[in-house]
Design a protein around this motif. Structure first.
Motif, mmCIF file in Angstrom:
data_model
loop_
_atom_site.group_PDB
_atom_site.id
_atom_site.type_symbol
_atom_site.label_atom_id
_atom_site.label_comp_id
_atom_site.label_asym_id
_atom_site.label_seq_id
_atom_site.Cartn_x
_atom_site.Cartn_y
_atom_site.Cartn_z
ATOM 1 N N GLY A 225 19.031 -2.696 -34.967
ATOM 2 C CA GLY A 225 19.666 -3.137 -36.119
ATOM 3 C C GLY A 225 19.635 -4.405 -36.994
ATOM 4 N N SER A 226 19.944 -4.284 -38.369
ATOM 5 C CA SER A 226 19.999 -5.569 -38.933
ATOM 6 C C SER A 226 21.338 -5.217 -39.550
ATOM 7 C CB SER A 226 18.627 -4.892 -39.526
ATOM 8 O OG SER A 226 18.511 -6.228 -40.947
ATOM 9 N N HIS A 227 21.700 -6.467 -40.051
ATOM 10 C CA HIS A 227 23.148 -6.611 -40.430
ATOM 11 C C HIS A 227 23.308 -7.272 -41.525
ATOM 12 C CE1 HIS A 227 27.208 -7.264 -41.860
ATOM 13 N NE2 HIS A 227 28.099 -6.748 -40.205
ATOM 14 N N SER A 228 23.109 -7.095 -43.047
ATOM 15 C CA SER A 228 22.688 -7.677 -44.164
ATOM 16 C C SER A 228 21.163 -8.261 -43.979
ATOM 17 C CB SER A 228 23.877 -9.496 -44.522
ATOM 18 O OG SER A 228 25.387 -8.380 -43.446
ATOM 19 N N GLY A 229 20.251 -7.658 -43.500
ATOM 20 C CA GLY A 229 18.952 -7.885 -43.504
ATOM 21 C C GLY A 229 18.355 -7.903 -44.594
ATOM 22 N N ALA A 230 16.952 -8.920 -44.942
ATOM 23 C CA ALA A 230 16.690 -8.003 -45.710
ATOM 24 C C ALA A 230 14.880 -7.399 -45.165
ATOM 25 C CB ALA A 230 15.310 -9.551 -45.956
ATOM 26 N N MET A 245 14.874 -10.808 -51.471
ATOM 27 C CA MET A 245 16.591 -10.327 -51.150
ATOM 28 C C MET A 245 17.397 -10.618 -52.366
ATOM 29 S SD MET A 245 16.562 -14.716 -49.568
ATOM 30 C CE MET A 245 17.522 -14.825 -48.635
ATOM 31 N N ARG A 246 16.871 -10.548 -53.587
ATOM 32 C CA ARG A 246 17.812 -9.989 -54.978
ATOM 33 C C ARG A 246 17.011 -8.186 -55.090
ATOM 34 N NH1 ARG A 246 15.351 -14.823 -56.382
ATOM 35 N NH2 ARG A 246 13.095 -13.860 -57.422
ATOM 36 N N GLY A 247 16.657 -7.784 -54.279
ATOM 37 C CA GLY A 247 15.942 -6.843 -55.169
ATOM 38 C C GLY A 247 15.415 -6.597 -55.153
ATOM 39 N N VAL A 282 23.971 -12.552 -51.416
ATOM 40 C CA VAL A 282 22.161 -13.464 -51.123
ATOM 41 C C VAL A 282 21.540 -12.162 -51.066
ATOM 42 C CG1 VAL A 282 21.791 -14.481 -49.209
ATOM 43 C CG2 VAL A 282 23.802 -14.508 -50.306
ATOM 44 N N VAL A 283 21.749 -11.209 -49.712
ATOM 45 C CA VAL A 283 20.417 -10.033 -50.110
ATOM 46 C C VAL A 283 21.112 -8.913 -50.089
ATOM 47 C CG1 VAL A 283 19.237 -9.356 -47.711
ATOM 48 C CG2 VAL A 283 19.769 -11.353 -47.617
ATOM 49 N N ALA A 284 20.413 -8.597 -51.252
ATOM 50 C CA ALA A 284 21.168 -7.642 -51.703
ATOM 51 C C ALA A 284 21.368 -6.149 -51.358
ATOM 52 C CB ALA A 284 20.174 -6.855 -53.607
ATOM 53 N N TYR A 285 21.550 -5.156 -51.338
ATOM 54 C CA TYR A 285 22.690 -3.516 -50.619
ATOM 55 C C TYR A 285 21.430 -2.910 -51.668
ATOM 56 C CZ TYR A 285 24.245 0.441 -49.412
ATOM 57 O OH TYR A 285 24.337 1.951 -48.705
ATOM 58 N N ASP A 286 20.000 -3.173 -51.910
ATOM 59 C CA ASP A 286 18.949 -2.636 -52.151
ATOM 60 C C ASP A 286 17.955 -2.772 -50.594
ATOM 61 O OD1 ASP A 286 19.876 -1.434 -54.075
ATOM 62 O OD2 ASP A 286 18.890 -2.622 -55.665
ATOM 63 N N ASN A 287 18.475 -3.876 -50.250
ATOM 64 C CA ASN A 287 17.773 -3.938 -48.865
ATOM 65 C C ASN A 287 17.735 -2.923 -47.790
ATOM 66 O OD1 ASN A 287 15.405 -7.106 -49.149
ATOM 67 N ND2 ASN A 287 17.388 -7.200 -50.411
ATOM 68 N N GLU A 343 32.392 -1.441 -47.973
ATOM 69 C CA GLU A 343 33.271 -1.981 -48.989
ATOM 70 C C GLU A 343 33.903 -3.273 -49.861
ATOM 71 O OE1 GLU A 343 36.643 -1.013 -51.738
ATOM 72 O OE2 GLU A 343 35.670 0.719 -51.044
ATOM 73 N N GLY A 344 33.023 -4.656 -50.268
ATOM 74 C CA GLY A 344 33.613 -5.658 -50.683
ATOM 75 C C GLY A 344 32.985 -6.298 -49.755
ATOM 76 N N LEU A 345 32.589 -6.618 -48.963
ATOM 77 C CA LEU A 345 31.474 -7.820 -47.809
ATOM 78 C C LEU A 345 30.599 -8.081 -48.750
ATOM 79 C CD1 LEU A 345 31.823 -8.306 -44.662
ATOM 80 C CD2 LEU A 345 30.153 -6.794 -44.279
ATOM 81 N N GLY A 346 30.941 -9.427 -48.101
ATOM 82 C CA GLY A 346 29.563 -10.457 -49.410
ATOM 83 C C GLY A 346 28.705 -10.417 -47.722
ATOM 84 N N HIS A 347 27.299 -11.832 -48.086
ATOM 85 C CA HIS A 347 27.168 -11.563 -46.628
ATOM 86 C C HIS A 347 27.420 -12.724 -45.747
ATOM 87 C CE1 HIS A 347 22.595 -12.146 -45.790
ATOM 88 N NE2 HIS A 347 23.058 -13.475 -45.971
ATOM 89 N N ALA A 348 28.110 -11.537 -44.793
ATOM 90 C CA ALA A 348 28.986 -12.297 -43.988
ATOM 91 C C ALA A 348 28.742 -11.234 -42.506
ATOM 92 C CB ALA A 348 30.118 -12.290 -43.847
#
Length: 388
Positions: A225-230, A245-247, A282-287, A343-348
């Motif tokens: 599993g990867s949480h907010s990972g690139a 990271m910017r996508g 910080v790490v775009a959702y596109d990742n 929804e609404g979650l940042g880099h956390a």
């Protein structure tokens, strides 16, 4: 005949004046002593306060300096053993220049006759093993689910911000992956671990490194599993890492896919869980999309399967927690890739401890989401036939 003595005439006004003068001098001396004492006390208090402020400021500066030098954004004391289970500390590596510390949690009741699954957690940048344990509150869930938890710790010498080096050259990334795999093997040998029940999960840089580990050693993990990972295997230096990271680099080329297929040597990547906030700056959702696409591409020879275009989607919300959209892809009828968009979650870390950096207590508990996925994709236990 003796001369008669003259009587000295006493001037009462002169005597009164002398008495008043003496009293005035005494009062002046008393006032001077009082003023001197008061001033001395005030000066002493001021100096003491100034010194205390300086010492406190110096201590605060010392703490800040230690925090900056440690590379940990919100440091915490070492986790303590309480409530059923014990924490251990260890060091493992290939020599003095290639060693990493780790923390290990073993719940009560686990032993040689009752081994337990292993959950490996890789922290993100600005964290260490202790702060990540506090952020995820992993001990409480590990006690309830009866699993051993390994938290490797990146060295500040290997990376000043304690990031796992997912964006280095292929050789450097492979060396760090090999170091981590060696640590996992060491723990499996030294402790009562079910070696065929090893799960891997990481946050941010730890998430990218978790995916790289799973692609290099796919048969060693039940799921990853990867949480907010690139997205892995896209960056080879810091500049490229920023773009990933910017996508801006969110798709693998045909050459990169071919190289990864050669690395897999016909093996299948383990089932994949992705958790990502749609407000991550910080790490775009596109990742997350790129990682899911990579997994689906590697699991099927040739072109991307049509099923990738239409996953099953459901929206969930529990209480006041942030809502999530769950995308599931199946392979041969079994759950294979799950993408959870928060929804609404940042880099956390979703559902993390409020006292920790990179944690959002308003999100659903990411660790519970991960353990539910790991249970869903676990292979069915082999039934042994009784001996007649």
């Amino acid at each position: 005949m003796p001369t008669p003595r003259r009587r000295r005439t006493v001037n009462p006004w002169a005597k009164l004046g002398k008495t008043a003068a003496r009293q005035m001098q005494q009062m002046q001396r008393a006032v001077a002593r009082s003023v001197t004492k008061s001033v001395t006390k005030t000066v002493a208090q001021t100096v003491a306060h100034t010194v205390a402020q300086s010492v406190g400021h110096a201590a605060q500066q010392g703490r800040e300096a230690r925090r900056v030098l440690s590379g940990v954004t919100s440091p915490v004391p070492a986790p303590t053993s309480r409530g059923g289970g014990r924490w251990q500390e260890g060091v493992w590596g290939f020599g003095p220049l290639a060693q990493r510390h780790y923390r290990l949690f073993i719940p009560s009741g686990v032993g040689t006759s009752r081994p337990a699954p292993l959950l490996v957690l890789l922290h993100g940048c600005g964290q260490d093993a202790a702060s990540f344990a506090a952020c995820t509150r992993v001990a409480a869930l590990a006690r309830a689910r009866r699993c051993i938890v390994l938290l490797p710790e990146q060295s500040s010498r290997a990376n000043a911000h304690r990031c796992w080096n997912w964006f280095r050259s292929e050789a450097q990334a492979a060396a760090e992956a090999s170091l981590l795999m060696g640590m996992i093997d060491h723990v499996c040998r030294a402790h009562p671990v079910q070696s065929d029940r090893v799960h891997l999960l990481g946050l941010s840089a730890g998430g990218a490194m978790a995916l790289m580990l799973a692609l290099r050693y796919p048969d060693r993990f039940v799921a990853v599993g990867s949480h907010s990972g690139a997205a892995p295997h896209l960056a080879r230096n810091a500049t490229q890492a920023g773009r990933v990271m910017r996508g801006a680099l969110n798709g693998h080329t045909a050459a990169q896919l071919q190289a990864l297929r050669l690395q897999l040597q016909g093996r299948m990547p383990p089932p994949l869980l992705l958790i990502h906030g749609d407000a991550d700056r910080v790490v775009a959702y596109d990742n997350a999309i790129a990682s899911a696409t990579l997994w689906l591409s590697l699991s099927t020879p040739g072109a991307l399967p049509a099923a990738a275009a239409q996953p099953s989607v459901r929206v969930l919300r529990r209480g006041e927690r942030r809502p999530v959209a769950v995308h599931d892809w199946r392979r041969d009828g079994r759950l294979y890739v799950r993408l959870v968009r928060v929804e609404g979650l940042g880099h956390a870390w979703s559902g993390g401890a409020a006292s920790q950096a990179y944690a959002d207590p308003a999100g659903p508990d990411a660790l519970r989401i991960a353990l539910a996925f790991f249970a869903a994709v676990a292979p069915a236990p082999v039934r042994r036939r009784a001996v007649a």
